[in-house]
Design an enzyme around this catalytic site. Structure first.
Site, PDB file in Angstrom:
ATOM      1  CG  ASP A  60      53.439 -48.691 -28.952  1.00 26.67           C
ATOM      2  OD1 ASP A  60      54.582 -49.727 -29.346  1.00 26.67           O
ATOM      3  OD2 ASP A  60      53.204 -47.851 -28.575  1.00 26.67           O
ATOM      4  CG  HIS A 205      48.838 -51.030 -25.933  1.00 22.56           C
ATOM      5  ND1 HIS A 205      48.711 -50.541 -27.018  1.00 22.56           N
ATOM      6  CD2 HIS A 205      50.149 -50.528 -25.468  1.00 22.56           C
ATOM      7  CE1 HIS A 205      48.940 -49.315 -27.171  1.00 22.56           C
ATOM      8  NE2 HIS A 205      50.039 -48.965 -26.577  1.00 22.56           N
TER       9      HIS A 205
END
Length: 243
Positions: A60, A205
């Site tokens: 992400d 992430h």
């Protein structure tokens, strides 16, 4: 005076009761907004029920200069495809990096333009967020299906309704070792290896400067899951395994 006092007490009790009712009604909605497995409209997938040893690795945010090429190099060295849910404003800021992701053959998904929480928003705002980012994704050269992942996983009414109307799939996850803080690499690695099962969607992430520990964990995660017999696929390929 006594009558006024009684009226005031009744009014206070009435307001308090109304607030209790409102809060009681709001709590389930907040749970739905945060749920990785349910939404009111359309299709949501957090993992695929399969007996195949397949897993989808997803990233992400970004693209960002701090992490993009390190991630791409790690994936290339192990010949692993991944799905990148990119933010429109970051694509606009770093179009070359987004193009590098597409050129490497990875899947690109939509993670909104602004990365704002998409609850309590208007349909027009949702449309702008999704469509502006779709257009930027196409400028990278990516030609595949564009899946959508809500920022912070939050969705309630306007977003799922828009996606359902446009036959778009909402993608969440069932493994997310670094979503609540910035754990060290060993912790990220251990969490993923322990939690992954056939059909899992792993969320990492790793793009930004503060996520070096997650970037360090990627290689060991890939190596250990391969040793366990897992094969890595894109989210679209994982979805195809349902049929």
């Amino acid at each position: 005076m006594i009558l006024t006092s009684r009226r005031a007490r009744k009014w206070t009790i009435g307001v308090a009761s109304a607030l209790v009712v409102v809060l009681a009604a709001a709590y389930p909605l907040l749970q739905v907004a945060d749920s990785p497995t349910f939404q009111f409209f359309g299709t949501l997938v957090n993992r695929v029920d399969t007996t195949e040893q397949v897993v989808a690795l997803t990233f992400d945010d970004g693209p960002d200069p701090a992490g993009t090429h390190t991630i791409l190099d790690t994936l290339k060295s192990r010949q692993v495809p991944a799905t990148f849910f990119l933010i429109g404003r970051d694509i606009a800021a770093h179009p070359g990096l987004a193009g590098d992701i597409a050129a490497a053959g990875h899947e690109i998904g939509n993670h909104s333009f602004s990365h704002d929480r998409m609850i309590g928003v208007t349909p027009a705002w949702v449309a702008d967020e999704v469509e502006a980012t779709d257009a930027l994704i196409r400028t990278t050269g990516y030609a595949g299906e564009i899946l959508f992942r809500p920022p912070y996983g939050k969705k309630l009414l306007a977003l799922p309704h828009y996606l359902a109307e446009h036959h778009r799939t909402t993608i969440t996850w069932d493994v997310a070792p670094d979503s609540d803080g910035t754990p060290d690499a060993a912790t990220v690695e251990r969490a993923v290896v322990d939690q992954v099962r056939p059909g899992s969607i792993v969320l990492l992430h790793a793009m930004y400067a503060g996520r070096e520990q997650t970037r360090r964990a990627i290689g060991p995660i890939l190596d250990r899951l391969k040793q366990r017999g897992f094969r890595f696929v894109t989210v679209s390929q994982l979805l195809a395994a349902r049929h």
